[in-house]
Structure formats: structure tokens, C-alpha cells
Design a protein around this motif. Structure first.
Motif, mmCIF file in Angstrom:
data_model
loop_
_atom_site.group_PDB
_atom_site.id
_atom_site.type_symbol
_atom_site.label_atom_id
_atom_site.label_comp_id
_atom_site.label_asym_id
_atom_site.label_seq_id
_atom_site.Cartn_x
_atom_site.Cartn_y
_atom_site.Cartn_z
ATOM 1 N N GLY A 105 13.161 42.642 42.572
ATOM 2 C CA GLY A 105 13.931 41.766 43.455
ATOM 3 C C GLY A 105 13.344 41.747 44.836
ATOM 4 O O GLY A 105 12.451 42.514 45.175
ATOM 5 N N SER A 106 13.853 40.873 45.646
ATOM 6 C CA SER A 106 13.323 40.676 46.989
ATOM 7 C C SER A 106 14.254 41.275 48.022
ATOM 8 O O SER A 106 15.457 41.011 48.009
ATOM 9 C CB SER A 106 13.153 39.178 47.241
ATOM 10 O OG SER A 106 12.951 38.927 48.596
ATOM 11 N N ASP A 107 13.701 42.078 48.917
ATOM 12 C CA ASP A 107 14.502 42.621 50.014
ATOM 13 C C ASP A 107 15.032 41.507 50.897
ATOM 14 O O ASP A 107 16.140 41.582 51.398
ATOM 15 C CB ASP A 107 13.678 43.583 50.863
ATOM 16 C CG ASP A 107 13.555 44.961 50.225
ATOM 17 O OD1 ASP A 107 14.307 45.242 49.274
ATOM 18 O OD2 ASP A 107 12.704 45.743 50.679
ATOM 19 N N ASP A 108 14.210 40.453 51.089
ATOM 20 C CA ASP A 108 14.648 39.336 51.918
ATOM 21 C C ASP A 108 15.886 38.681 51.334
ATOM 22 O O ASP A 108 16.831 38.377 52.050
ATOM 23 C CB ASP A 108 13.535 38.296 52.070
ATOM 24 C CG ASP A 108 12.400 38.790 52.960
ATOM 25 O OD1 ASP A 108 12.614 39.759 53.723
ATOM 26 O OD2 ASP A 108 11.303 38.216 52.884
ATOM 27 N N ASP A 109 15.880 38.466 50.012
ATOM 28 C CA ASP A 109 17.039 37.865 49.357
ATOM 29 C C ASP A 109 18.263 38.752 49.487
ATOM 30 O O ASP A 109 19.360 38.283 49.812
ATOM 31 C CB ASP A 109 16.759 37.596 47.870
ATOM 32 C CG ASP A 109 15.785 36.453 47.652
ATOM 33 O OD1 ASP A 109 15.534 35.684 48.610
ATOM 34 O OD2 ASP A 109 15.267 36.331 46.530
ATOM 35 N N SER A 110 18.099 40.046 49.247
ATOM 36 C CA SER A 110 19.255 40.939 49.314
ATOM 37 C C SER A 110 19.735 41.089 50.757
ATOM 38 O O SER A 110 20.938 41.195 50.989
ATOM 39 C CB SER A 110 18.947 42.294 48.684
ATOM 40 O OG SER A 110 17.863 42.912 49.316
ATOM 41 N N ASN A 111 18.815 41.094 51.724
ATOM 42 C CA ASN A 111 19.225 41.131 53.128
ATOM 43 C C ASN A 111 20.008 39.884 53.498
ATOM 44 O O ASN A 111 21.008 39.959 54.199
ATOM 45 C CB ASN A 111 18.019 41.271 54.056
ATOM 46 C CG ASN A 111 17.620 42.704 54.302
ATOM 47 O OD1 ASN A 111 18.346 43.637 53.959
ATOM 48 N ND2 ASN A 111 16.467 42.882 54.896
ATOM 49 N N GLU A 112 19.534 38.729 53.028
ATOM 50 C CA GLU A 112 20.237 37.473 53.331
ATOM 51 C C GLU A 112 21.625 37.464 52.707
ATOM 52 O O GLU A 112 22.595 37.034 53.339
ATOM 53 C CB GLU A 112 19.426 36.278 52.826
ATOM 54 C CG GLU A 112 18.184 36.005 53.657
ATOM 55 C CD GLU A 112 17.297 34.914 53.068
ATOM 56 O OE1 GLU A 112 17.747 34.191 52.146
ATOM 57 O OE2 GLU A 112 16.148 34.796 53.525
ATOM 58 N N GLU A 113 21.745 37.945 51.477
ATOM 59 C CA GLU A 113 23.046 37.995 50.813
ATOM 60 C C GLU A 113 23.980 38.968 51.522
ATOM 61 O O GLU A 113 25.155 38.678 51.737
ATOM 62 C CB GLU A 113 22.876 38.413 49.347
ATOM 63 C CG GLU A 113 22.190 37.375 48.489
ATOM 64 C CD GLU A 113 21.823 37.899 47.105
ATOM 65 O OE1 GLU A 113 22.312 38.980 46.712
ATOM 66 O OE2 GLU A 113 21.032 37.229 46.426
ATOM 67 N N LEU A 114 23.442 40.126 51.879
ATOM 68 C CA LEU A 114 24.226 41.130 52.569
ATOM 69 C C LEU A 114 24.698 40.608 53.927
ATOM 70 O O LEU A 114 25.864 40.750 54.286
ATOM 71 C CB LEU A 114 23.367 42.392 52.752
ATOM 72 C CG LEU A 114 24.051 43.685 53.122
ATOM 73 C CD1 LEU A 114 25.110 44.076 52.095
ATOM 74 C CD2 LEU A 114 23.017 44.791 53.246
ATOM 75 N N GLU A 115 23.797 39.968 54.650
ATOM 76 C CA GLU A 115 24.154 39.419 55.953
ATOM 77 C C GLU A 115 25.192 38.306 55.813
ATOM 78 O O GLU A 115 26.159 38.251 56.575
ATOM 79 C CB GLU A 115 22.912 38.892 56.676
ATOM 80 C CG GLU A 115 23.222 38.390 58.075
ATOM 81 C CD GLU A 115 21.984 38.004 58.861
ATOM 82 O OE1 GLU A 115 22.113 37.866 60.084
ATOM 83 O OE2 GLU A 115 20.907 37.822 58.264
ATOM 84 N N ALA A 116 25.013 37.440 54.821
ATOM 85 C CA ALA A 116 25.965 36.343 54.615
ATOM 86 C C ALA A 116 27.360 36.883 54.313
ATOM 87 O O ALA A 116 28.362 36.390 54.846
ATOM 88 C CB ALA A 116 25.487 35.424 53.492
ATOM 89 N N GLU A 117 27.426 37.902 53.475
ATOM 90 C CA GLU A 117 28.739 38.470 53.157
ATOM 91 C C GLU A 117 29.333 39.178 54.370
ATOM 92 O O GLU A 117 30.536 39.081 54.631
ATOM 93 C CB GLU A 117 28.655 39.434 51.974
ATOM 94 C CG GLU A 117 30.026 39.918 51.565
ATOM 95 C CD GLU A 117 30.085 40.538 50.202
ATOM 96 O OE1 GLU A 117 31.205 40.645 49.663
ATOM 97 O OE2 GLU A 117 29.028 40.923 49.658
ATOM 98 N N ALA A 118 28.505 39.868 55.141
ATOM 99 C CA ALA A 118 28.985 40.550 56.337
ATOM 100 C C ALA A 118 29.531 39.543 57.346
ATOM 101 O O ALA A 118 30.590 39.766 57.947
ATOM 102 C CB ALA A 118 27.855 41.371 56.956
ATOM 103 N N VAL A 119 28.834 38.423 57.525
ATOM 104 C CA VAL A 119 29.291 37.374 58.445
ATOM 105 C C VAL A 119 30.622 36.803 57.964
ATOM 106 O O VAL A 119 31.559 36.621 58.750
ATOM 107 C CB VAL A 119 28.223 36.264 58.589
ATOM 108 C CG1 VAL A 119 28.789 35.035 59.281
ATOM 109 C CG2 VAL A 119 27.005 36.788 59.337
ATOM 110 N N GLU A 120 30.702 36.523 56.671
ATOM 111 C CA GLU A 120 31.944 35.980 56.101
ATOM 112 C C GLU A 120 33.116 36.931 56.323
ATOM 113 O O GLU A 120 34.201 36.523 56.752
ATOM 114 C CB GLU A 120 31.758 35.712 54.605
ATOM 115 C CG GLU A 120 32.980 35.152 53.926
ATOM 116 C CD GLU A 120 32.773 34.927 52.434
ATOM 117 O OE1 GLU A 120 33.777 34.963 51.711
ATOM 118 O OE2 GLU A 120 31.625 34.727 51.997
ATOM 119 N N LEU A 121 32.908 38.218 56.059
ATOM 120 C CA LEU A 121 33.977 39.199 56.258
ATOM 121 C C LEU A 121 34.354 39.335 57.732
ATOM 122 O O LEU A 121 35.537 39.451 58.064
ATOM 123 C CB LEU A 121 33.564 40.562 55.700
ATOM 124 C CG LEU A 121 33.630 40.725 54.193
ATOM 125 C CD1 LEU A 121 33.016 42.057 53.770
ATOM 126 C CD2 LEU A 121 35.063 40.630 53.696
#
Length: 149
Positions: A105-121
């Protein structure tokens, strides 16, 4: 804007933290990751001078600085080193940590997903805080303090 308004909401934030813990548990973020998010997020009152449009917003511009540590926490928990105190209903964080540890997997993808969820929360938290203040009849006082009135 002045930060004095934040002194007025300390008790409200403690109440919202308690109420919001169920929402965090339902997410893919661990409590440790959410703690990191909250250290990076600042809350502002946007349009404080306008009673009709004023609202609490989450400034998530500093999240990028805690994302690597959020990944580390996730990976440590996935490998059993961090030991999650509460089991998560959502295992995507664990699976993501295992994939990352195996180099998949890609760290960039997981970072983007993690950041998106953090922003949403963080945005949901800001809304919950404002709702709490409105229910308590304290929103106008907080808004005025943010406006410097």
C-alpha cells in the motif's frame, strides 16, 4: 480574534469530549490518534461579529505535522506494541498498519485517508461544541468574547 473565548469553553469542551468519545470509537482513529489530532487542531469563531452567521470552525492546517506520529501509533497498535486500551469496531486502522509494516500500500494514500478522517472528525467536534454551547445558552456570550466585545 481574541483567545479569551476559549477560556469560557473549557468546561463545555470537557463535556463535549465525553459525549464525542462514542463518535471517535466508531471511526478508524484510535483514542491516541484522536488525542494527536486535538493537539494539532485549533478552534476559531468565524464571523464572530455576525450573530446570524457566527460559527465555531476547526483550523486543521497543522494536522500535517502530526500525521507521521499518527501513523506510528497506528502501526504500533497493529503490531501489538502500543496496546489499544479499547477495541475498535473498525479494523481498517489495524489492516492499514499491517499493510504498512509489510511494505504494502501507499503511505501517501493512507496519510490522505487519515488526514481526511481527522478533518471530518474535527469539523464534527466543532459543530458539537457549538451545539452544546447553544443548548446551555452560552453561545452568544462566547461569540461576543470572540468578537472582542
Amino acid at each position: 480574534m481574541t483567545d479569551d473565548w476559549q477560556d469560557l469553553v473549557v468546561g463545555a469542551r470537557m463535556s463535549v469530549d465525553s459525549e464525542f468519545s462514542d463518535r471517535v470509537r466508531a471511526s478508524s482513529l484510535s483514542n491516541s490518534q484522536w488525542g494527536l489530532v486535538m493537539t494539532a487542531v485549533e478552534f476559531d469563531v468565524e464571523d464572530a461579529d455576525d450573530p446570524e452567521h457566527a460559527r465555531i470552525v476547526a483550523d486543521t492546517s497543522q494536522l500535517e505535522h502530526v500525521l507521521p506520529e499518527m501513523q506510528n501509533v497506528d502501526q504500533q497498535q497493529a503490531m501489538g506494541a502500543g496496546g489499544r486500551s479499547e477495541p475498535s469496531e473498525n479494523t481498517s486502522g489495524i489492516v492499514g498498519g499491517i499493510k504498512a509494516a509489510l511494505g504494502l500500500g501507499s503511505d501517501d494514500d493512507s496519510n490522505e485517508e487519515l488526514e481526511a478522517e481527522a478533518v471530518e472528525l474535527a469539523d464534527e467536534y466543532a459543530n458539537a461544541l457549538q451545539s452544546h454551547l447553544e443548548k446551555e445558552g452560552r453561545w452568544d456570550e462566547v461569540r461576543r468574547a470572540a468578537a472582542g466585545d
